[in-house]
Design a protein around this motif. Structure first.
Motif, mmCIF file in Angstrom:
data_model
loop_
_atom_site.group_PDB
_atom_site.id
_atom_site.type_symbol
_atom_site.label_atom_id
_atom_site.label_comp_id
_atom_site.label_asym_id
_atom_site.label_seq_id
_atom_site.Cartn_x
_atom_site.Cartn_y
_atom_site.Cartn_z
ATOM 1 N N HIS A 102 97.289 54.828 35.604
ATOM 2 C CA HIS A 102 98.490 55.408 35.003
ATOM 3 C C HIS A 102 98.090 56.050 33.679
ATOM 4 O O HIS A 102 97.675 55.367 32.743
ATOM 5 N N ASN A 103 98.194 57.356 33.611
ATOM 6 C CA ASN A 103 97.812 58.113 32.428
ATOM 7 C C ASN A 103 99.046 58.294 31.541
ATOM 8 O O ASN A 103 100.017 58.943 31.937
ATOM 9 N N THR A 104 99.013 57.713 30.346
ATOM 10 C CA THR A 104 100.148 57.819 29.438
ATOM 11 C C THR A 104 100.480 59.281 29.132
ATOM 12 O O THR A 104 101.654 59.634 28.978
ATOM 13 N N ARG A 161 102.080 60.554 32.323
ATOM 14 C CA ARG A 161 103.060 59.614 32.848
ATOM 15 C C ARG A 161 103.025 59.530 34.373
ATOM 16 O O ARG A 161 104.047 59.340 35.039
ATOM 17 N N SER A 183 103.235 60.995 23.294
ATOM 18 C CA SER A 183 104.383 60.096 23.115
ATOM 19 C C SER A 183 105.681 60.715 23.627
ATOM 20 O O SER A 183 106.743 60.118 23.476
ATOM 21 N N ASP A 184 105.579 61.882 24.229
ATOM 22 C CA ASP A 184 106.735 62.557 24.838
ATOM 23 C C ASP A 184 107.852 62.792 23.821
ATOM 24 O O ASP A 184 109.018 62.468 24.045
ATOM 25 N N GLN A 206 100.263 49.460 23.037
ATOM 26 C CA GLN A 206 101.381 50.380 23.165
ATOM 27 C C GLN A 206 101.853 50.890 21.807
ATOM 28 O O GLN A 206 102.318 52.027 21.678
ATOM 29 N N GLU A 220 100.353 54.277 20.458
ATOM 30 C CA GLU A 220 100.612 55.549 21.133
ATOM 31 C C GLU A 220 101.070 56.615 20.133
ATOM 32 O O GLU A 220 100.612 57.754 20.158
ATOM 33 N N TRP A 259 94.617 58.259 29.200
ATOM 34 C CA TRP A 259 95.110 57.432 28.094
ATOM 35 C C TRP A 259 95.773 56.190 28.680
ATOM 36 O O TRP A 259 96.646 56.293 29.547
ATOM 37 N N MET A 260 95.367 55.013 28.186
ATOM 38 C CA MET A 260 95.874 53.748 28.712
ATOM 39 C C MET A 260 96.392 52.882 27.563
ATOM 40 O O MET A 260 95.739 52.775 26.514
ATOM 41 N N HIS A 261 97.563 52.281 27.773
ATOM 42 C CA HIS A 261 98.177 51.448 26.735
ATOM 43 C C HIS A 261 98.689 50.147 27.328
ATOM 44 O O HIS A 261 99.433 50.155 28.314
ATOM 45 N N ARG A 271 100.025 46.921 31.691
ATOM 46 C CA ARG A 271 101.084 47.717 31.058
ATOM 47 C C ARG A 271 102.377 46.929 30.860
ATOM 48 O O ARG A 271 103.266 47.371 30.128
#
Length: 469
Positions: A5-7, A10, A155-156, A230, A233, A256-258, A303
């Motif tokens: 899952h790539n932040t 998404r 961070s959208d 997290q 981010e 990117w992983m959080h 996650r």
């Protein structure tokens, strides 16, 4: 095939390394001004599991995780302790290494420190100034956030939303910036603070610049995976992207992983030092087996948030003991096993199917919760197999190999019962002789004596075995 899952996007994406069978991985490490709490440990353990799984799948992992050893919090701690900032950092780096070793976290391939990269940081900032992405203001250097067109994508958040928040800030720093959104790359020195000479005067690096510098220096301009908690981010990782890509002109990290937070209490409040609701690893491992804490955190999908409580720790302890017992039973049974049996091939196929399911679950964004469920099934399979009148040494060996390798992914390593303490061996033999001669009082006395020392005896059809409580 591993999917992550790539932040940034998404979405879950198929992992494609830059170099075949190699992983370049950077994970933000601690700011070393105090002992780490279990929220900090979550990140260390989560990415240790990810690293271990890559290695389990045959990848060579170059794992870099920094120490932030120059920071406002370190300077404050130095004043409170009446020692220098580097001495504070040294003290808590040593504590971090002790605490993570207790949790069986593998040391990084490299643990770079900020104070050893000051020339690299100055050179990096110079390039950003030359390219128009940074500017000097009264001894500070700031990054022109608006100049980087992709700012906010990780961070959208839109630049307009960020501007509204930034406009509420006040203080001397805000007054000298070109834009409220700009962030510090270099901070001018205050009296009696640790500092280095620079083209802009004495000062020290901003927080965000250090990771851009150390990641690209040790792993290259483009890396496979960048990870962290997290809470990093935004703004930390958002700023890292802006700095790094402005300087190199290349994509900074492909994935990117959080990891999720550790929460505590009825209202699931995030654990943090600022809220004062934290439990340090340093204190906790004095009270409980650190392997239990490791197991508790390693077996949740990285996650997802984790709720820390006495009840969840007890559950983890009970589940870990079930797995340990299955391992010890299978290990013990090897001594009386047949070399091979007629149904070995059938049993081997069953074991291979479980192993394949473990890989399938873990390939899906390192889903540790589903992965450990398969291991529970393997443990049940071993227990059922051990109940047979005759068992095969070849099958027990195969089962234990799969069990050990999968548990190692979670950082759990059980000791084999092959090397027994000489004193325990002697007492068990004496008890056997006492029972043989119907001296049950002495037999019970030895059993109770061992129990007081944490040794539990179990009488089985194959003989007496022992385990630690």
């Amino acid at each position: 095939m591993i999917r992550i899952h790539n932040t940034l996007t998404r979405e879950k994406e198929l992992f494609k390394p830059i170099e075949e069978n190699k992983v370049r991985m950077y994970v933000c490490g601690p700011t070393v001004y105090n002992y780490i709490h279990i929220g900090n440990a979550r990140s260390s353990i989560a990415f240790d599991v990810i690293r271990r799984y890559f290695e389990y799948r045959g990848y060579e992992v170059n794992y870099v995780s920094n120490f932030t050893d120059v920071d406002d919090k370190i300077i404050k701690a130095a004043k409170e302790l009446s020692i220098t900032a580097p001495e504070v950092a040294d003290r808590f780096i040593e504590a971090f290494e002790e605490d993570t070793a207790a949790l069986n976290v593998k040391p990084a391939t490299l643990h770079p420190r900020v104070i050893n990269h000051i020339p690299d940081i100055l050179a990096f900032i110079d390039v950003l100034i030359e390219k128009g992405y940074a500017y000097e203001a009264q001894g500070d250097v700031y990054y022109r956030t608006r100049k980087f067109e992709h700012y906010g994508e990780l961070s959208d958040q839109s630049i307009d939303e960020l501007e509204i928040g930034a406009s509420q800030r006040t203080g001397a720093e805000q007054a000298i910036k070109e834009d409220p959104l700009d962030f510090a790359l270099w901070k001018s020195a205050k009296p009696d603070e640790i500092s280095w000479e620079s083209p802009w005067g004495a000062g020290r690096p901003g927080w965000h610049i250090e990771c851009s510098v150390m990641a690209t220096k040790h792993l290259g301009d483009t890396i496979d995976i960048h990870g962290g908690g997290q809470d990093l981010e935004f703004p930390h990782h958002e700023n890292e992207i802006a700095q790094s890509e402005a300087k190199t002109g290349k994509h900074f990290a492909n994935y990117w992983m959080h990891n999720g937070y550790v929460t505590i209490g009825e209202d699931d409040t995030k654990m943090s030092k600022s809220l004062g609701n934290f439990v340090t690893v340093h204190d906790l491992v004095k009270e409980i087996d650190p392997q239990i804490l490791r197991f508790f955190m390693a077996t949740t999908q990285y996650r997802r948030p984790i709720r820390y409580s006495e009840a969840t720790m007890k559950d983890a302890q009970a589940n870990l003991q079930k797995l340990r017992t299955a391992f010890e039973n299978a290990t013990f049974r090897q001594a009386t096993a047949e070399a091979e049996l007629a149904d070995d091939q059938e049993k081997l196929v069953e074991l291979q199917a479980l192993e394949a399911r473990f890989i399938e679950e873990m390939d899906d964004d390192f889903n540790a919760a589903n992965g450990i469920t398969v291991v529970y099934e393997l443990a049940k399979w071993m227990n059922n197999y051990n109940e047979q009148e005759k068992v095969s040494a070849a099958i027990l060996s195969a089962a234990l190999k799969i069990f050990t390798e999968t548990m190692t992914v979670f950082g759990i390593e059980f000791q084999t019962a092959g090397l027994l303490d000489e004193e325990i061996d002697q007492l068990i033999e004496e008890r056997n002789q006492a029972r043989k001669h119907k001296n049950f009082a002495r037999s019970d006395e030895i059993r109770d004596q061992l129990k007081e020392q944490g040794i539990i005896l179990e009488d089985t059809p194959q003989g007496v075995r022992w385990r630690r409580a």
